[in-house]
Design a protein around this motif. Structure first.
Motif, mmCIF file in Angstrom:
data_model
loop_
_atom_site.group_PDB
_atom_site.id
_atom_site.type_symbol
_atom_site.label_atom_id
_atom_site.label_comp_id
_atom_site.label_asym_id
_atom_site.label_seq_id
_atom_site.Cartn_x
_atom_site.Cartn_y
_atom_site.Cartn_z
ATOM 1 N N ASP A 1 0.828 -1.214 0.000
ATOM 2 C CA ASP A 1 0.000 0.000 0.000
ATOM 3 C C ASP A 1 0.863 1.266 0.000
ATOM 4 O O ASP A 1 0.520 2.259 0.656
ATOM 5 N N TYR A 2 2.029 1.203 -0.682
ATOM 6 C CA TYR A 2 2.929 2.338 -0.870
ATOM 7 C C TYR A 2 3.522 2.863 0.444
ATOM 8 O O TYR A 2 4.033 3.978 0.497
ATOM 9 N N ASP A 3 3.466 2.056 1.498
ATOM 10 C CA ASP A 3 4.066 2.443 2.786
ATOM 11 C C ASP A 3 5.561 2.143 2.715
ATOM 12 O O ASP A 3 5.967 0.981 2.592
ATOM 13 N N ASP A 4 6.395 3.180 2.827
ATOM 14 C CA ASP A 4 7.827 2.985 2.598
ATOM 15 C C ASP A 4 8.466 2.051 3.620
ATOM 16 O O ASP A 4 9.386 1.294 3.302
ATOM 17 N N ARG A 5 8.007 2.079 4.882
ATOM 18 C CA ARG A 5 8.597 1.206 5.898
ATOM 19 C C ARG A 5 8.212 -0.255 5.652
ATOM 20 O O ARG A 5 9.038 -1.159 5.792
ATOM 21 N N ARG A 6 6.956 -0.493 5.297
ATOM 22 C CA ARG A 6 6.523 -1.860 5.001
ATOM 23 C C ARG A 6 7.253 -2.386 3.763
ATOM 24 O O ARG A 6 7.635 -3.556 3.699
ATOM 25 N N ILE A 7 7.462 -1.493 2.782
ATOM 26 C CA ILE A 7 8.198 -1.899 1.579
ATOM 27 C C ILE A 7 9.626 -2.283 1.941
ATOM 28 O O ILE A 7 10.163 -3.288 1.453
ATOM 29 N N ARG A 8 10.272 -1.492 2.822
ATOM 30 C CA ARG A 8 11.643 -1.803 3.247
ATOM 31 C C ARG A 8 11.710 -3.165 3.922
ATOM 32 O O ARG A 8 12.597 -3.974 3.653
ATOM 33 N N ASP A 9 10.721 -3.442 4.837
ATOM 34 C CA ASP A 9 10.716 -4.718 5.544
ATOM 35 C C ASP A 9 10.493 -5.876 4.577
ATOM 36 O O ASP A 9 11.102 -6.953 4.729
ATOM 37 N N CYS A 10 9.644 -5.646 3.576
ATOM 38 C CA CYS A 10 9.363 -6.709 2.597
ATOM 39 C C CYS A 10 10.609 -7.035 1.784
ATOM 40 O O CYS A 10 10.903 -8.204 1.493
ATOM 41 N N ILE A 11 11.353 -6.000 1.425
ATOM 42 C CA ILE A 11 12.575 -6.205 0.645
ATOM 43 C C ILE A 11 13.608 -6.968 1.485
ATOM 44 O O ILE A 11 14.312 -7.855 0.994
ATOM 45 N N ARG A 12 13.696 -6.657 2.784
ATOM 46 C CA ARG A 12 14.631 -7.361 3.667
ATOM 47 C C ARG A 12 14.285 -8.848 3.772
ATOM 48 O O ARG A 12 15.183 -9.692 3.855
ATOM 49 N N GLU A 13 12.985 -9.135 3.784
ATOM 50 C CA GLU A 13 12.573 -10.534 3.829
ATOM 51 C C GLU A 13 12.989 -11.269 2.559
ATOM 52 O O GLU A 13 13.399 -12.442 2.597
ATOM 53 N N LEU A 14 12.862 -10.589 1.425
ATOM 54 C CA LEU A 14 13.230 -11.217 0.157
ATOM 55 C C LEU A 14 14.741 -11.370 0.024
ATOM 56 O O LEU A 14 15.219 -12.339 -0.579
ATOM 57 N N ASP A 15 15.502 -10.403 0.574
ATOM 58 C CA ASP A 15 16.955 -10.435 0.469
ATOM 59 C C ASP A 15 17.542 -9.921 1.783
ATOM 60 O O ASP A 15 17.641 -8.706 1.989
ATOM 61 N N PRO A 16 17.911 -10.833 2.720
ATOM 62 C CA PRO A 16 18.414 -10.412 4.046
ATOM 63 C C PRO A 16 19.636 -9.504 3.967
ATOM 64 O O PRO A 16 19.890 -8.736 4.897
ATOM 65 N N LYS A 17 20.396 -9.576 2.854
ATOM 66 C CA LYS A 17 21.587 -8.737 2.737
ATOM 67 C C LYS A 17 21.256 -7.311 2.313
ATOM 68 O O LYS A 17 22.110 -6.422 2.407
ATOM 69 N N ALA A 18 20.056 -7.089 1.844
ATOM 70 C CA ALA A 18 19.680 -5.762 1.342
ATOM 71 C C ALA A 18 19.468 -4.791 2.478
ATOM 72 O O ALA A 18 18.919 -5.156 3.531
ATOM 73 N N GLU A 19 19.932 -3.543 2.288
ATOM 74 C CA GLU A 19 19.730 -2.477 3.266
ATOM 75 C C GLU A 19 19.169 -1.245 2.564
ATOM 76 O O GLU A 19 19.840 -0.215 2.423
ATOM 77 N N PRO A 20 17.942 -1.329 2.038
ATOM 78 C CA PRO A 20 17.366 -0.188 1.304
ATOM 79 C C PRO A 20 17.063 0.981 2.229
ATOM 80 O O PRO A 20 16.597 0.813 3.355
ATOM 81 N N LYS A 21 17.369 2.190 1.733
ATOM 82 C CA LYS A 21 17.071 3.406 2.482
ATOM 83 C C LYS A 21 15.655 3.855 2.168
ATOM 84 O O LYS A 21 15.169 3.704 1.046
ATOM 85 N N LEU A 22 15.004 4.452 3.163
ATOM 86 C CA LEU A 22 13.637 4.943 2.950
ATOM 87 C C LEU A 22 13.601 6.020 1.864
ATOM 88 O O LEU A 22 12.670 6.070 1.062
ATOM 89 N N SER A 23 14.641 6.879 1.840
ATOM 90 C CA SER A 23 14.668 7.944 0.829
ATOM 91 C C SER A 23 14.785 7.356 -0.581
ATOM 92 O O SER A 23 14.168 7.846 -1.529
ATOM 93 N N SER A 24 15.578 6.276 -0.716
ATOM 94 C CA SER A 24 15.724 5.630 -2.020
ATOM 95 C C SER A 24 14.412 5.010 -2.464
ATOM 96 O O SER A 24 14.057 5.057 -3.648
ATOM 97 N N ILE A 25 13.672 4.404 -1.493
ATOM 98 C CA ILE A 25 12.383 3.793 -1.829
ATOM 99 C C ILE A 25 11.402 4.861 -2.293
ATOM 100 O O ILE A 25 10.695 4.694 -3.293
ATOM 101 N N ARG A 26 11.376 6.009 -1.585
ATOM 102 C CA ARG A 26 10.446 7.080 -1.973
ATOM 103 C C ARG A 26 10.804 7.648 -3.351
ATOM 104 O O ARG A 26 9.925 7.953 -4.165
#
Length: 368
Positions: free
Chosen positions: A7-32
């Motif tokens: 639902d375009y929530d940047d924090r939920r998107i970050r957590d989802c990406i971490r689940e898919l790739d534990p090594k990933a460290e996406p920044k909230l600003s990059s997601i937005r």
């Protein structure tokens, strides 16, 4: 897909990406930024729910909110990227021109031509657009007759001239009777009788010279084009030159002299030719002007000839430095000339052939 799922929530998107790739460290600003970029490109809908077409770029939005701060209405402005727009223009041009057949290049004459010879085809004072009435001045003349007569003259002269390597199509000025739609001489403002509208006259004039150059291409390996503006066509003569230049721009066998000078020259080994209309330079002065204009070249030539129009008559001035010649024209007398008492024999047009080491060796005449 993750944006829609979260639902375009940047924090939920970050957590989802971490689940898919534990090594990933996406920044909230990059997601937005990524979400905003996808929305600009039409890959995701705008916050209002509106979308732009895929392949377009979002330029801006105008949004109307209600009293509670919710979006009531939104206008979306978009455009295609410059590169995509350019490609679309190119494709449109290709499609439009696909049905246009290019003019075929006229092949050189099949028979070998004489490299020592150069033949000039001289037209002068054709006065396209002039109107003469036989009841008034002795002979009819109009736009149609001028076109037919000039082409007939070219047909005759090309048929009987030698097979020289070089052909020169030269018009010595006053190809047109009028310089614009005012139907007056440019300098003195004398009223002229004309047969048609100026655009039609201009077209007939340059089509006749295109006809001549095409005829020359069938007979000669190299074709030169010269034209001089006259006192009747000061500006139209320049337009004629530009039309001929552009028409044969991609033909390497046609050399167009596009200089604006009112006196022009052609060099053929030991032969030097001068072209002028005759309303400025006079025949008796041709040799001195030729020598002055061609200081480095003059002494290396042995045969020198100057060609003039304007006077509508055949005349020769055999000077010490060159032989100057004026040429009778094809068009008959107009009402003014007839009233002034001028009379003459039928109109003529010439081709003259020059040998690189011997000067003039032959000429042909077309007589009305």
């Amino acid at each position: 897909d993750i944006c829609k799922e979260c639902d375009y929530d940047d924090r939920r998107i970050r957590d989802c990406i971490r689940e898919l790739d534990p090594k990933a460290e996406p920044k909230l600003s990059s997601i937005r930024n990524r979400i905003a970029n996808y929305r600009r490109r039409g890959l995701l809908p705008l916050p209002s729910g509106n979308s732009i077409a895929v392949g377009e770029i979002l330029k801006g939005t105008s949004t109307l909110y209600d009293d509670t701060g919710n979006i009531k209405q939104q206008w979306v402005k978009s455009d295609v990227p410059k590169e995509q727009h350019l490609e679309a223009i190119k494709e449109a041009i290709k499609e439009m021109t696909s049905s246009i057949q290019p003019l075929p290049l006229i092949q050189p004459p099949p028979l070998p031509t004489n490299k020592d010879l150069a033949t000039i085809y001289i037209s002068n004072d054709i006065h396209f657009g002039a109107l003469m009435w036989d009841k008034e001045s002795g002979e009819d003349w109009n736009l149609e007759k001028a076109s037919e007569t000039l082409k007939a003259a070219y047909d005759h002269l090309f048929s009987c001239s030698p097979d020289s390597k070089v052909g020169i199509v030269c018009d010595l000025g006053d190809l047109l009777e009028v310089d614009n739609d005012k139907n007056m001489t440019p300098k003195s403002g004398n009223i002229l009788s004309t047969d048609s509208r100026f655009p039609k006259i201009l077209r007939a004039a340059y089509e006749a010279l295109i006809y001549a150059v095409n005829k020359a291409l069938k007979k000669h390996e190299i074709v030169y084009f010269y034209n001089i503006v006259g006192n009747h066509d000061l500006n139209a003569g320049i337009a004629i030159r530009e039309v001929i230049r552009m028409h044969f721009l991609d033909n390497p066998r046609v050399i167009v002299d596009d200089t604006p000078t009112p006196i022009k020259y052609h060099h053929h080994d030991q032969v030097l030719l001068q072209f002028a209309h005759g309303d400025g330079l006079k025949m008796k002065d041709a040799g001195e002007v030729m020598a002055s204009d061609n200081e480095a070249l003059f002494s290396s030539t042995k045969y020198r000839f100057a060609h003039f129009g304007h006077t509508h008559k055949d005349a020769v001035f055999d000077g010490r430095l060159c032989r100057a010649e004026s040429h009778r024209n094809l068009a008959p007398l107009n009402a003014w000339a007839h009233h002034a008492g001028y009379r003459r024999s039928p109109g003529t047009m010439k081709s003259i052939t020059y040998h690189s080491k011997k000067g003039e060796i032959s000429r042909n005449l077309f007589t009305l």
